[in-house]
Motif scaffolding. Sequence first.
Motif, PDB file in Angstrom:
ATOM      1  N   PHE A   1      -6.607  16.041  -6.875  1.00  0.00           N
ATOM      2  CA  PHE A   1      -7.463  16.102  -8.044  1.00  0.00           C
ATOM      3  C   PHE A   1      -6.741  15.554  -9.236  1.00  0.00           C
ATOM      4  O   PHE A   1      -5.454  15.501  -9.174  1.00  0.00           O
ATOM      5  CB  PHE A   1      -7.951  17.510  -8.259  1.00  0.00           C
ATOM      6  N   GLY A   2      -7.603  15.202 -10.239  1.00  0.00           N
ATOM      7  CA  GLY A   2      -6.811  14.462 -11.377  1.00  0.00           C
ATOM      8  C   GLY A   2      -6.888  13.107 -11.440  1.00  0.00           C
ATOM      9  O   GLY A   2      -7.511  12.359 -10.296  1.00  0.00           O
ATOM     10  N   PHE A   3      -6.139  12.737 -12.302  1.00  0.00           N
ATOM     11  CA  PHE A   3      -6.173  10.903 -12.228  1.00  0.00           C
ATOM     12  C   PHE A   3      -4.826  10.541 -11.339  1.00  0.00           C
ATOM     13  O   PHE A   3      -3.834  10.385 -11.818  1.00  0.00           O
ATOM     14  CB  PHE A   3      -5.958  10.715 -13.547  1.00  0.00           C
ATOM     15  N   THR A   4      -5.167  10.745 -10.180  1.00  0.00           N
ATOM     16  CA  THR A   4      -3.965  10.394  -9.277  1.00  0.00           C
ATOM     17  C   THR A   4      -4.675   9.097  -8.585  1.00  0.00           C
ATOM     18  O   THR A   4      -5.513   8.770  -8.487  1.00  0.00           O
ATOM     19  CB  THR A   4      -3.716  11.407  -8.070  1.00  0.00           C
ATOM     20  N   GLY A   5      -3.525   8.485  -7.836  1.00  0.00           N
ATOM     21  CA  GLY A   5      -4.023   7.143  -7.043  1.00  0.00           C
ATOM     22  C   GLY A   5      -4.922   7.399  -6.018  1.00  0.00           C
ATOM     23  O   GLY A   5      -6.145   6.681  -5.834  1.00  0.00           O
ATOM     24  N   TYR A   6      -4.842   8.694  -5.303  1.00  0.00           N
ATOM     25  CA  TYR A   6      -5.903   9.055  -4.162  1.00  0.00           C
ATOM     26  C   TYR A   6      -6.978   9.385  -4.642  1.00  0.00           C
ATOM     27  O   TYR A   6      -8.024   8.993  -4.283  1.00  0.00           O
ATOM     28  CB  TYR A   6      -5.070  10.415  -3.609  1.00  0.00           C
ATOM     29  N   ALA A   7      -7.247  10.189  -5.719  1.00  0.00           N
ATOM     30  CA  ALA A   7      -8.597  10.539  -6.476  1.00  0.00           C
ATOM     31  C   ALA A   7      -9.137   9.067  -7.020  1.00  0.00           C
ATOM     32  O   ALA A   7     -10.294   8.834  -6.864  1.00  0.00           O
ATOM     33  CB  ALA A   7      -8.424  11.498  -7.627  1.00  0.00           C
ATOM     34  N   GLU A   8      -8.332   8.346  -7.593  1.00  0.00           N
ATOM     35  CA  GLU A   8      -9.152   7.044  -8.166  1.00  0.00           C
ATOM     36  C   GLU A   8      -9.598   6.384  -6.954  1.00  0.00           C
ATOM     37  O   GLU A   8     -10.798   5.422  -7.101  1.00  0.00           O
ATOM     38  CB  GLU A   8      -8.042   6.203  -9.026  1.00  0.00           C
ATOM     39  N   ASN A   9      -9.048   6.043  -5.881  1.00  0.00           N
ATOM     40  CA  ASN A   9      -9.544   5.293  -4.604  1.00  0.00           C
ATOM     41  C   ASN A   9     -10.565   5.847  -4.198  1.00  0.00           C
ATOM     42  O   ASN A   9     -11.677   5.128  -4.002  1.00  0.00           O
ATOM     43  CB  ASN A   9      -8.492   5.159  -3.629  1.00  0.00           C
TER      44      ASN A   9
ATOM     45  N   MET B   1       0.806  -1.209   0.074  1.00  0.00           N
ATOM     46  CA  MET B   1       0.128   0.026   0.111  1.00  0.00           C
ATOM     47  C   MET B   1       0.758   1.350  -0.213  1.00  0.00           C
ATOM     48  O   MET B   1       1.622   1.266   0.918  1.00  0.00           O
ATOM     49  CB  MET B   1      -0.924  -0.007   1.310  1.00  0.00           C
ATOM     50  N   LYS B   2       0.682   2.269  -1.036  1.00  0.00           N
ATOM     51  CA  LYS B   2       1.358   3.326  -0.888  1.00  0.00           C
ATOM     52  C   LYS B   2       0.899   4.350   0.150  1.00  0.00           C
ATOM     53  O   LYS B   2      -0.439   4.674   0.440  1.00  0.00           O
ATOM     54  CB  LYS B   2       1.200   4.015  -2.352  1.00  0.00           C
ATOM     55  N   SER B   3       2.003   5.097   0.680  1.00  0.00           N
ATOM     56  CA  SER B   3       1.449   6.190   1.648  1.00  0.00           C
ATOM     57  C   SER B   3       1.217   7.282   1.123  1.00  0.00           C
ATOM     58  O   SER B   3       1.345   7.531  -0.215  1.00  0.00           O
ATOM     59  CB  SER B   3       2.782   6.414   2.508  1.00  0.00           C
ATOM     60  N   ASN B   4       0.314   8.080   2.017  1.00  0.00           N
ATOM     61  CA  ASN B   4      -0.179   9.182   1.319  1.00  0.00           C
ATOM     62  C   ASN B   4       0.883  10.383   1.316  1.00  0.00           C
ATOM     63  O   ASN B   4       1.119  11.003   2.196  1.00  0.00           O
ATOM     64  CB  ASN B   4      -1.384   9.712   1.949  1.00  0.00           C
ATOM     65  N   ASN B   5       1.389  10.723   0.048  1.00  0.00           N
ATOM     66  CA  ASN B   5       2.469  11.825  -0.070  1.00  0.00           C
ATOM     67  C   ASN B   5       1.950  13.010  -0.081  1.00  0.00           C
ATOM     68  O   ASN B   5       0.929  13.229  -0.807  1.00  0.00           O
ATOM     69  CB  ASN B   5       3.057  11.153  -1.114  1.00  0.00           C
ATOM     70  N   GLN B   6       2.366  14.033   0.608  1.00  0.00           N
ATOM     71  CA  GLN B   6       1.726  15.549   0.587  1.00  0.00           C
ATOM     72  C   GLN B   6       2.085  16.114  -0.657  1.00  0.00           C
ATOM     73  O   GLN B   6       1.018  16.897  -0.960  1.00  0.00           O
ATOM     74  CB  GLN B   6       2.698  16.156   1.815  1.00  0.00           C
ATOM     75  N   ASN B   7       2.882  15.644  -1.336  1.00  0.00           N
ATOM     76  CA  ASN B   7       3.111  16.405  -2.472  1.00  0.00           C
ATOM     77  C   ASN B   7       2.112  15.694  -3.749  1.00  0.00           C
ATOM     78  O   ASN B   7       1.922  16.393  -4.797  1.00  0.00           O
ATOM     79  CB  ASN B   7       4.696  15.968  -3.340  1.00  0.00           C
ATOM     80  N   GLU B   8       1.349  14.638  -3.505  1.00  0.00           N
ATOM     81  CA  GLU B   8       0.763  14.101  -4.667  1.00  0.00           C
ATOM     82  C   GLU B   8      -0.467  15.081  -4.634  1.00  0.00           C
ATOM     83  O   GLU B   8      -1.378  15.226  -3.386  1.00  0.00           O
ATOM     84  CB  GLU B   8       0.502  12.632  -4.149  1.00  0.00           C
ATOM     85  N   GLY B   9      -1.070  15.389  -5.635  1.00  0.00           N
ATOM     86  CA  GLY B   9      -2.137  16.161  -5.599  1.00  0.00           C
ATOM     87  C   GLY B   9      -3.631  15.326  -5.588  1.00  0.00           C
ATOM     88  O   GLY B   9      -3.693  14.185  -5.575  1.00  0.00           O
TER      89      GLY B   9
END
Length: 50
Positions: free
Chosen positions: A11-19, A1-9
């Motif tokens: 919004f958009g097609f990011t892993g965070y948004a897709e989850n 599992m990837k940690s939530n990186n503060q630099n990752e946006g």
Amino acid sequence: MKSNNQNEGKFGFTGYAENWNGRLAMIGFISALIVELVTGQGVLHFWGLL
């Protein structure tokens, strides 16, 4: 599992948004099934759209 990186946006097609998109889609699908099972009619009929 990837940690939530503060630099990752967020919004958009990011892993965070897709989850979150997948989680909310699953909640919506299950909610529609429950409405159909409880009322005996589809979601669009329940809302009066058909």
